[in-house]
Design a protein around this motif. Structure first.
Motif: not given
Ligand code: HEC
Length: 116
Positions: A91-110
């Motif tokens: 799995m690729m890293s999303f460091k460059e594609k998503l900011n930290s708010d977006e990454m945190k927002a994905l947690v409830p989705v998972i």
């Protein structure tokens, strides 16, 4: 006296519009992140919309997010870390594609994929 009233009125209108403007900015900022849309855009090549691995994801041995055991044994911090770092050759890293708010927002989705 008349003049003073006008100044007060002008000030009042100014403050009101400043507040309205500020609210619109914060509203727009919150509305900007649509976690499910982010998931579909960035993750759904390998993790399908129900949290299961796609055919392509299965070849890479993607995690099944509907697995209760996996959900229990992983932390929110670990999910964010996975999005930041990825796994080499899987799995690729999303460091460059998503900011930290977006990454945190994905947690409830998972988290939403597990059947309770
Ligand atoms: C190219 C395919 C691919 C894409 C795209 C992808 N993943 Fe993954 N993901 C994987 C694979 C493969 C694994 C299993 C990695 C491992 O076993 O270390 C995994 C594992 C995970 C895990 C579990 C890690 C753990 O601790 O077990 C999470 C959480 C995750 N992915 C979230 C995401 C999110 C969120 C996105 C979108 C931003 C995403 N993935 C996009 C392939 C992908």
């Amino acid at each position: 006296m008349y003049k003073k009233g006008l100044i007060v009125l002008a000030l009042f209108v100014f403050v009101l519009s400043a507040v309205a403007c500020f609210q619109r900015i914060t509203l727009a900022k919150e509305a900007k992140i649509d976690p499910m849309k982010l998931y579909i855009k960035h993750c759904s090549d390998c993790h399908d919309k129900n949290g299961k691995p796609t055919d392509f994801g299965r070849e890479l041995e993607s995690t099944d997010f509907t697995d209760k055991n996996w959900q229990t044994n992983t932390s929110d911090a670990k999910i964010v870390k996975q999005i930041v770092d990825g796994t080499p050759e899987k799995m690729m890293s999303f460091k460059e594609k998503l900011n930290s708010d977006e990454m945190k927002a994905l947690v409830p989705v998972i988290r939403s994929f597990v059947k309770k």
